[in-house]
Design a protein around this motif. Structure first.
Motif, PDB file in Angstrom:
ATOM      1  N   ARG A 110     -16.889   4.259   2.008  1.00  0.00           N
ATOM      2  CA  ARG A 110     -15.698   3.929   1.204  1.00  0.00           C
ATOM      3  C   ARG A 110     -14.822   5.155   0.993  1.00  0.00           C
ATOM      4  NH1 ARG A 110     -19.296  -0.006  -1.786  1.00  0.00           N
ATOM      5  NH2 ARG A 110     -18.519  -2.005  -0.984  1.00  0.00           N
ATOM      6  N   LEU A 111     -15.440   6.311   0.861  1.00  0.00           N
ATOM      7  CA  LEU A 111     -14.652   7.541   0.760  1.00  0.00           C
ATOM      8  C   LEU A 111     -13.805   7.712   2.024  1.00  0.00           C
ATOM      9  CD1 LEU A 111     -13.927  10.346  -0.487  1.00  0.00           C
ATOM     10  CD2 LEU A 111     -15.981  11.240   0.676  1.00  0.00           C
ATOM     11  N   GLU A 112     -14.422   7.534   3.184  1.00  0.00           N
ATOM     12  CA  GLU A 112     -13.683   7.680   4.439  1.00  0.00           C
ATOM     13  C   GLU A 112     -12.520   6.694   4.500  1.00  0.00           C
ATOM     14  OE1 GLU A 112     -16.032   7.988   8.048  1.00  0.00           O
ATOM     15  OE2 GLU A 112     -17.690   8.942   6.961  1.00  0.00           O
ATOM     16  N   GLY A 113     -12.782   5.448   4.148  1.00  0.00           N
ATOM     17  CA  GLY A 113     -11.720   4.438   4.160  1.00  0.00           C
ATOM     18  C   GLY A 113     -10.599   4.811   3.202  1.00  0.00           C
ATOM     19  N   GLU A 114     -10.970   5.228   2.028  1.00  0.00           N
ATOM     20  CA  GLU A 114      -9.966   5.556   1.007  1.00  0.00           C
ATOM     21  C   GLU A 114      -9.084   6.724   1.443  1.00  0.00           C
ATOM     22  OE1 GLU A 114     -11.558   6.736  -2.846  1.00  0.00           O
ATOM     23  OE2 GLU A 114      -9.660   7.739  -3.291  1.00  0.00           O
ATOM     24  N   VAL A 115      -9.698   7.807   1.907  1.00  0.00           N
ATOM     25  CA  VAL A 115      -8.874   8.993   2.194  1.00  0.00           C
ATOM     26  C   VAL A 115      -8.025   8.802   3.445  1.00  0.00           C
ATOM     27  CG1 VAL A 115     -10.353  10.571   0.903  1.00  0.00           C
ATOM     28  CG2 VAL A 115     -10.743  10.288   3.377  1.00  0.00           C
ATOM     29  N   VAL A 116      -8.513   8.053   4.422  1.00  0.00           N
ATOM     30  CA  VAL A 116      -7.693   7.820   5.619  1.00  0.00           C
ATOM     31  C   VAL A 116      -6.515   6.899   5.276  1.00  0.00           C
ATOM     32  CG1 VAL A 116      -7.635   6.765   7.918  1.00  0.00           C
ATOM     33  CG2 VAL A 116      -9.509   8.300   7.291  1.00  0.00           C
ATOM     34  N   LEU A 117      -6.765   5.827   4.552  1.00  0.00           N
ATOM     35  CA  LEU A 117      -5.661   4.919   4.210  1.00  0.00           C
ATOM     36  C   LEU A 117      -4.688   5.592   3.240  1.00  0.00           C
ATOM     37  CD1 LEU A 117      -7.261   1.352   4.019  1.00  0.00           C
ATOM     38  CD2 LEU A 117      -6.311   2.582   5.985  1.00  0.00           C
ATOM     39  N   LEU A 177       0.837  -1.206   0.000  1.00  0.00           N
ATOM     40  CA  LEU A 177       0.000   0.000   0.000  1.00  0.00           C
ATOM     41  C   LEU A 177       0.869   1.254   0.000  1.00  0.00           C
ATOM     42  CD1 LEU A 177      -2.618   1.651   0.367  1.00  0.00           C
ATOM     43  CD2 LEU A 177      -2.541   1.084   2.811  1.00  0.00           C
ATOM     44  N   HIS A 178       1.921   1.251   0.814  1.00  0.00           N
ATOM     45  CA  HIS A 178       2.818   2.405   0.886  1.00  0.00           C
ATOM     46  C   HIS A 178       3.456   2.679  -0.484  1.00  0.00           C
ATOM     47  CE1 HIS A 178       5.635   5.307   2.412  1.00  0.00           C
ATOM     48  NE2 HIS A 178       6.675   4.540   2.134  1.00  0.00           N
ATOM     49  N   ALA A 179       3.746   1.591  -1.209  1.00  0.00           N
ATOM     50  CA  ALA A 179       4.382   1.727  -2.520  1.00  0.00           C
ATOM     51  C   ALA A 179       3.392   2.115  -3.613  1.00  0.00           C
ATOM     52  CB  ALA A 179       5.073   0.411  -2.889  1.00  0.00           C
ATOM     53  N   ASP A 180       2.105   1.929  -3.385  1.00  0.00           N
ATOM     54  CA  ASP A 180       1.107   2.167  -4.434  1.00  0.00           C
ATOM     55  C   ASP A 180      -0.190   2.646  -3.787  1.00  0.00           C
ATOM     56  OD1 ASP A 180      -0.741   2.169  -6.480  1.00  0.00           O
ATOM     57  OD2 ASP A 180      -0.509   0.027  -6.976  1.00  0.00           O
ATOM     58  N   LEU A 181      -0.367   3.969  -3.746  1.00  0.00           N
ATOM     59  CA  LEU A 181      -1.524   4.551  -3.041  1.00  0.00           C
ATOM     60  C   LEU A 181      -2.856   4.162  -3.672  1.00  0.00           C
ATOM     61  CD1 LEU A 181      -0.201   8.184  -2.362  1.00  0.00           C
ATOM     62  CD2 LEU A 181      -0.012   6.153  -0.910  1.00  0.00           C
ATOM     63  N   THR A 182      -2.839   3.721  -4.922  1.00  0.00           N
ATOM     64  CA  THR A 182      -4.114   3.318  -5.533  1.00  0.00           C
ATOM     65  C   THR A 182      -4.659   2.049  -4.875  1.00  0.00           C
ATOM     66  OG1 THR A 182      -3.174   1.933  -7.295  1.00  0.00           O
ATOM     67  CG2 THR A 182      -3.423   4.306  -7.764  1.00  0.00           C
ATOM     68  N   LEU A 183      -3.861   1.414  -4.006  1.00  0.00           N
ATOM     69  CA  LEU A 183      -4.350   0.238  -3.288  1.00  0.00           C
ATOM     70  C   LEU A 183      -5.138   0.608  -2.027  1.00  0.00           C
ATOM     71  CD1 LEU A 183      -1.258  -2.131  -3.685  1.00  0.00           C
ATOM     72  CD2 LEU A 183      -3.538  -2.463  -4.682  1.00  0.00           C
ATOM     73  N   ALA A 184      -5.285   1.904  -1.735  1.00  0.00           N
ATOM     74  CA  ALA A 184      -5.993   2.304  -0.501  1.00  0.00           C
ATOM     75  C   ALA A 184      -7.428   1.780  -0.502  1.00  0.00           C
ATOM     76  CB  ALA A 184      -5.968   3.826  -0.339  1.00  0.00           C
ATOM     77  N   ARG A 185      -8.123   1.997  -1.578  1.00  0.00           N
ATOM     78  CA  ARG A 185      -9.525   1.540  -1.645  1.00  0.00           C
ATOM     79  C   ARG A 185      -9.634   0.019  -1.585  1.00  0.00           C
ATOM     80  NH1 ARG A 185     -13.858   5.242  -2.925  1.00  0.00           N
ATOM     81  NH2 ARG A 185     -15.411   3.806  -3.718  1.00  0.00           N
ATOM     82  N   PRO A 186      -8.872  -0.700  -2.417  1.00  0.00           N
ATOM     83  CA  PRO A 186      -8.916  -2.166  -2.303  1.00  0.00           C
ATOM     84  C   PRO A 186      -8.488  -2.689  -0.931  1.00  0.00           C
ATOM     85  CG  PRO A 186      -7.792  -1.509  -4.334  1.00  0.00           C
ATOM     86  CD  PRO A 186      -8.109  -0.249  -3.595  1.00  0.00           C
ATOM     87  N   ALA A 187      -7.549  -2.003  -0.270  1.00  0.00           N
ATOM     88  CA  ALA A 187      -7.107  -2.450   1.067  1.00  0.00           C
ATOM     89  C   ALA A 187      -8.243  -2.299   2.074  1.00  0.00           C
ATOM     90  CB  ALA A 187      -5.889  -1.653   1.525  1.00  0.00           C
ATOM     91  N   PHE A 188      -8.997  -1.218   1.940  1.00  0.00           N
ATOM     92  CA  PHE A 188     -10.151  -1.004   2.832  1.00  0.00           C
ATOM     93  C   PHE A 188     -11.222  -2.061   2.554  1.00  0.00           C
ATOM     94  CE2 PHE A 188     -14.162   1.292   3.936  1.00  0.00           C
ATOM     95  CZ  PHE A 188     -13.939   1.411   5.297  1.00  0.00           C
ATOM     96  N   GLU A 189     -11.465  -2.310   1.275  1.00  0.00           N
ATOM     97  CA  GLU A 189     -12.479  -3.289   0.869  1.00  0.00           C
ATOM     98  C   GLU A 189     -12.136  -4.690   1.384  1.00  0.00           C
ATOM     99  OE1 GLU A 189     -14.675  -1.451  -0.726  1.00  0.00           O
ATOM    100  OE2 GLU A 189     -16.056  -3.140  -0.710  1.00  0.00           O
ATOM    101  N   GLU A 190     -10.873  -5.036   1.258  1.00  0.00           N
ATOM    102  CA  GLU A 190     -10.443  -6.362   1.725  1.00  0.00           C
ATOM    103  C   GLU A 190     -10.537  -6.456   3.248  1.00  0.00           C
ATOM    104  OE1 GLU A 190     -10.057  -9.278   0.741  1.00  0.00           O
ATOM    105  OE2 GLU A 190      -8.290 -10.287   1.543  1.00  0.00           O
ATOM    106  N   ALA A 191     -10.329  -5.344   3.941  1.00  0.00           N
ATOM    107  CA  ALA A 191     -10.502  -5.345   5.402  1.00  0.00           C
ATOM    108  C   ALA A 191     -11.974  -5.557   5.762  1.00  0.00           C
ATOM    109  CB  ALA A 191      -9.973  -4.052   6.015  1.00  0.00           C
TER     110      ALA A 191
END
Ligand code: OVV
Length: 399
Positions: free
Chosen positions: A355-362, A264-278
């Motif tokens: 999902r917006l909240e998850g994305e912007v925080v991550l 995730l740190h290497a690729d910020l576009t993974l923020a949304r998928p990381a939240f979804e998987e959580a």
């Protein structure tokens, strides 16, 4: 012979502390026992823990109604603990009308309008957390963020917002049995309910906010003025405790999977998928019920009218029949089809905001933090419906 003798019966009490603390062994046993199971402590309930049946029940709102409540109590047989929600605990045609109003307010277009504000708030809060270095992931991040941005968007004044936490805890406990958890969270029901209902009134809601927009729908005759405060109440019931724990569980997931956090740190576009998987891996809303509106069947097994059907969303989200290696938290999985936000006509109406909240925080975190260290044991806040953390000691190592 009674068809129901064919249903496996298990001893589990899903609301016992040991199962709330670690539900996964129970989930596996329930899934493996059959497509429909019974639980000895709750003889009037049938339960589903496999993805196929949970999805099927949630997507058949004619057979499996919500108007009798989506907790253990059957509101056709016992009084609800508060006036019924006009969306959660309603069926078509009422549900169709109220949902149209809420889904317009909580729409993708709204997300476009609020995104910059929600992102700036996430950046500012994560900055403060990074400056501290050692934080409690819940009290310093997962809790303050939704508790600021969502009530701001609804248009609530700043004072007394802690009532939202108490109220959310109570509402989600009320969907379980009358156990110790519900008793403790309802000790303060009277003052908290008074505060909540008072703040559902138009004069307490900033013009233009989500709450006021409900009253605008009453102005235009789409809903009645009697319905408006109860629909604001849905925002105040479901909009904070859910996202707090969604964020808390996402932080927990990432902190315990450093290799996933590194991606995730290497690729910020993974923020949304990381939240979804959580959401899939540590589902915030563990369970919801439906009620058989007529004699019906699940997986060929007869279910009588008025039977409560317990859907284990969190178990469906780890069903090996649906997901390869379901117990792995993998932010590159793209877990579409998870039921953490429900499915069908009652699927989470606030999901684009959540999902917006998850994305912007991550995203804010991944931009600034190269590594998250777990600094000690976490603790849980037990709730009959929500998977909730009380504390999550972390160190954020700045990039
Ligand atoms: C999804 C949800 C949870 C709790 C309360 C409500 C909705 C409501 O509509 O009040």
């Amino acid at each position: 012979m009674n068809e129901n003798t064919a249903i496996p019966e298990l001893e589990f009490d899903p609301y016992a502390p040991e199962n709330l603390l670690d539900p996964y062994p129970m989930h596996e046993a329930l899934r493996e026992a059959g497509p429909v199971v019974k639980l000895r402590p709750y003889p009037s309930v049938v339960a589903c823990a496999r993805h196929e049946q949970v999805h099927a029940v949630l997507n058949d709102h004619q057979s499996f109604i919500s108007g009798a409540g989506v907790g253990l109590t059957n509101f056709n047989l016992e009084a609800p603990f508060r006036p019924k929600s006009l969306i959660l605990e309603a069926d078509p045609p009422l549900h169709t009308q109220t949902r149209a109003v809420l889904s317009r307010i909580l729409s993708p277009k709204t997300v476009m309008q609020i995104r910059a504000t929600f992102a700036a708030e996430a950046d500012a809060l994560v900055d403060r957390c990074v400056a501290k270095g050692e934080i409690d992931g819940i009290h310093d991040l997962a809790q303050p963020y939704p508790l600021k941005v969502f009530p701001d968007a609804v248009g609530l004044e700043a004072d007394g917002r802690e009532n939202l936490l108490l109220y959310g805890d109570m509402v989600f406990n009320s969907m379980g049995p009358r156990n110790e958890l519900l008793a403790r969270s309802t000790e303060r029901v009277a003052p908290v309910t008074t505060w909540i209902m008072e703040h559902c009134r138009r004069e307490h809601l900033r013009p233009g906010g989500f709450g006021d927009q409900i009253y605008q729908a009453a102005d235009s005759g789409e809903i009645s003025f009697e319905q408006a405060p109860l629909l604001v109440r849905s925002f105040l019931s479901a909009g904070v405790d859910t996202t707090i724990n969604g964020l808390g569980n996402a932080l927990y997931s990432l902190a315990h999977h450093p290799e996933q956090y590194a991606k995730l740190h290497a690729d910020l576009t993974l923020a949304r998928p990381a939240f979804e998987e959580a959401l899939r891996w540590e589902s915030t809303a563990q369970t919801f019920f439906r009620t058989a509106g007529a004699d019906t069947a699940i997986a060929g097994i007869q279910v009588q009218k008025e039977t409560k059907v317990l859907c284990f969303l969190a178990a469906a989200n780890r069903d090996p029949r649906k997901w390869p290696e379901p117990d792995r938290y993998d932010i590159e999985r793209r877990p579409s089809g998870h039921v953490a936000m429900g499915s069908g006509i009652h699927g989470c109406v606030g999901q684009v905001i959540a999902r917006l909240e998850g994305e912007v925080v991550l995203t804010a975190l991944a931009k600034r933090v190269k590594r998250i260290d777990v600094m000690g044991p976490h603790t849980r806040r037990l709730n009959n419906t929500l998977r909730a953390l009380e504390t999550l000691p972390l160190r954020l190592v700045a990039a």
